[in-house]
Design a protein around this motif. Structure first.
Motif, mmCIF file in Angstrom:
data_model
loop_
_atom_site.group_PDB
_atom_site.id
_atom_site.type_symbol
_atom_site.label_atom_id
_atom_site.label_comp_id
_atom_site.label_asym_id
_atom_site.label_seq_id
_atom_site.Cartn_x
_atom_site.Cartn_y
_atom_site.Cartn_z
ATOM 1 N N PRO A 2 -8.858 14.715 95.208
ATOM 2 C CA PRO A 2 -8.353 13.513 94.692
ATOM 3 C C PRO A 2 -7.388 12.624 95.488
ATOM 4 O O PRO A 2 -6.474 13.450 96.391
ATOM 5 C CB PRO A 2 -7.906 13.790 93.252
ATOM 6 N N THR A 3 -7.556 11.511 95.975
ATOM 7 C CA THR A 3 -6.446 10.791 96.774
ATOM 8 C C THR A 3 -5.465 10.121 95.990
ATOM 9 O O THR A 3 -4.433 9.522 96.561
ATOM 10 C CB THR A 3 -7.107 10.008 97.593
ATOM 11 N N LYS A 4 -5.706 10.150 94.744
ATOM 12 C CA LYS A 4 -4.599 9.253 93.701
ATOM 13 C C LYS A 4 -4.072 10.509 92.841
ATOM 14 O O LYS A 4 -4.518 11.496 92.541
ATOM 15 C CB LYS A 4 -5.287 8.461 93.036
ATOM 16 N N THR A 5 -3.157 10.013 92.181
ATOM 17 C CA THR A 5 -2.307 11.046 91.330
ATOM 18 C C THR A 5 -2.967 10.960 89.875
ATOM 19 O O THR A 5 -3.522 10.062 89.335
ATOM 20 C CB THR A 5 -0.861 10.450 90.821
ATOM 21 N N LEU A 6 -3.546 12.340 89.671
ATOM 22 C CA LEU A 6 -4.445 12.363 88.470
ATOM 23 C C LEU A 6 -3.341 12.898 87.314
ATOM 24 O O LEU A 6 -2.580 13.682 87.578
ATOM 25 C CB LEU A 6 -5.478 13.460 88.486
ATOM 26 N N TRP A 7 -3.634 12.364 86.038
ATOM 27 C CA TRP A 7 -2.825 12.716 84.879
ATOM 28 C C TRP A 7 -3.455 12.962 83.697
ATOM 29 O O TRP A 7 -4.533 12.530 83.319
ATOM 30 C CB TRP A 7 -1.688 11.781 84.690
ATOM 31 N N MET A 8 -2.646 13.761 82.717
ATOM 32 C CA MET A 8 -3.177 13.967 81.341
ATOM 33 C C MET A 8 -1.969 14.094 80.657
ATOM 34 O O MET A 8 -0.768 14.534 80.833
ATOM 35 C CB MET A 8 -3.899 15.248 81.296
ATOM 36 N N GLU A 9 -2.054 13.493 79.136
ATOM 37 C CA GLU A 9 -0.936 13.552 78.211
ATOM 38 C C GLU A 9 -1.426 14.411 76.907
ATOM 39 O O GLU A 9 -2.525 13.855 76.616
ATOM 40 C CB GLU A 9 -0.351 12.134 78.328
ATOM 41 N N PHE A 10 -0.563 14.972 76.166
ATOM 42 C CA PHE A 10 -1.092 15.492 75.093
ATOM 43 C C PHE A 10 0.304 15.921 74.347
ATOM 44 O O PHE A 10 1.349 15.704 74.945
ATOM 45 C CB PHE A 10 -1.917 16.620 75.243
ATOM 46 N N ARG A 11 0.286 16.128 72.972
ATOM 47 C CA ARG A 11 1.401 16.571 72.179
ATOM 48 C C ARG A 11 2.011 17.962 72.659
ATOM 49 O O ARG A 11 1.254 18.896 72.830
ATOM 50 C CB ARG A 11 1.260 16.531 70.833
ATOM 51 N N ARG A 12 2.966 17.907 72.506
ATOM 52 C CA ARG A 12 3.994 19.206 73.090
ATOM 53 C C ARG A 12 3.489 20.384 72.381
ATOM 54 O O ARG A 12 3.108 21.556 72.520
ATOM 55 C CB ARG A 12 5.227 19.075 73.172
ATOM 56 N N ASP A 13 3.586 20.311 70.939
ATOM 57 C CA ASP A 13 3.227 21.237 70.246
ATOM 58 C C ASP A 13 2.007 21.741 70.065
ATOM 59 O O ASP A 13 1.760 22.915 70.190
ATOM 60 C CB ASP A 13 3.773 21.068 68.533
ATOM 61 N N THR A 14 1.003 20.659 70.312
ATOM 62 C CA THR A 14 -0.551 21.242 70.315
ATOM 63 C C THR A 14 -0.552 22.048 71.731
ATOM 64 O O THR A 14 -1.552 22.896 71.825
ATOM 65 C CB THR A 14 -1.499 20.072 70.269
ATOM 66 N N SER A 75 4.582 30.089 81.371
ATOM 67 C CA SER A 75 6.095 30.121 81.357
ATOM 68 C C SER A 75 6.603 29.032 80.455
ATOM 69 O O SER A 75 7.701 28.825 79.807
ATOM 70 C CB SER A 75 6.532 29.675 82.931
ATOM 71 N N PHE A 76 5.590 27.966 80.082
ATOM 72 C CA PHE A 76 5.966 26.945 79.147
ATOM 73 C C PHE A 76 5.869 27.375 77.617
ATOM 74 O O PHE A 76 6.198 26.569 76.773
ATOM 75 C CB PHE A 76 5.135 25.928 79.097
ATOM 76 N N PRO A 81 8.267 22.426 77.388
ATOM 77 C CA PRO A 81 8.607 21.335 78.252
ATOM 78 C C PRO A 81 9.400 20.311 77.412
ATOM 79 O O PRO A 81 9.467 20.151 75.909
ATOM 80 C CB PRO A 81 7.181 20.304 78.292
ATOM 81 N N SER A 82 10.213 19.217 78.033
ATOM 82 C CA SER A 82 11.459 18.789 76.984
ATOM 83 C C SER A 82 10.647 17.390 76.667
ATOM 84 O O SER A 82 11.051 16.802 75.567
ATOM 85 C CB SER A 82 12.657 18.527 77.938
ATOM 86 N N ASN A 83 9.586 16.885 77.316
ATOM 87 C CA ASN A 83 8.991 15.559 76.891
ATOM 88 C C ASN A 83 7.794 15.994 75.881
ATOM 89 O O ASN A 83 7.259 16.458 75.873
ATOM 90 C CB ASN A 83 8.661 14.853 78.140
ATOM 91 N N ASP A 84 7.825 14.819 74.897
ATOM 92 C CA ASP A 84 6.667 14.768 74.005
ATOM 93 C C ASP A 84 6.275 13.302 73.847
ATOM 94 O O ASP A 84 7.045 12.471 73.505
ATOM 95 C CB ASP A 84 7.158 15.243 72.918
ATOM 96 N N PRO A 85 5.149 12.946 74.510
ATOM 97 C CA PRO A 85 4.183 13.883 74.872
ATOM 98 C C PRO A 85 4.471 14.600 76.310
ATOM 99 O O PRO A 85 5.337 13.764 77.094
ATOM 100 C CB PRO A 85 2.988 12.881 74.981
ATOM 101 N N VAL A 86 3.493 15.538 76.589
ATOM 102 C CA VAL A 86 3.667 16.188 77.773
ATOM 103 C C VAL A 86 2.945 15.611 78.779
ATOM 104 O O VAL A 86 1.655 15.252 78.517
ATOM 105 C CB VAL A 86 3.314 17.917 77.560
#
Length: 115
Positions: A2-14, A75-76, A81-86
């Protein structure tokens, strides 16, 4: 690659619960060398450890498979992670969760042999 930043977000607890379920109950040396394949399909993040798979609801711009060392992901479970969503990202052969980064691989198709 990939040439661009790929991302994904989801709830921390899940996220934390899903990766905890992938962790074996006993310590195995081989386990430290295992890799986790992370993909996105139909609104779900898919965490695949060679056939053992967990899926959680997610949003994403993610069109392939990131292959990440399992010990980095686990390790997580100890320090969440401190953010929600991650938000996870893949850019320049690096997999990132918040400020933590690790070298990883990217593939347009699954790296696991499927029957």
């Amino acid at each position: 690659m990939p040439t661009k930043t790929l991302w994904m977000e989801f709830r921390r607890d899940t996220f934390v619960n899903a990766i905890k379920q992938l962790k074996p109950q006993t310590k195995v040396k081989k386990f430290l060398t295992l890799e986790l394949e992370i993909s996105f399909n139909n609104g779900e993040a898919c965490f695949d450890m060679g056939g053992l798979m967990k899926k959680i609801p997610a949003s994403a711009e993610w069109d392939g498979y990131a292959v990440v060392p399992m010990n980095f992901i686990f390790s997580f479970t100890k320090i969440q992670p401190s953010n929600d969503p991650v938000r996870i990202e893949f850019i320049d052969q690096k997999f990132k969760i918040e400020t933590s980064k690790v070298s990883s691989k990217w593939s347009a198709q699954s790296t696991f042999n499927r029957i």
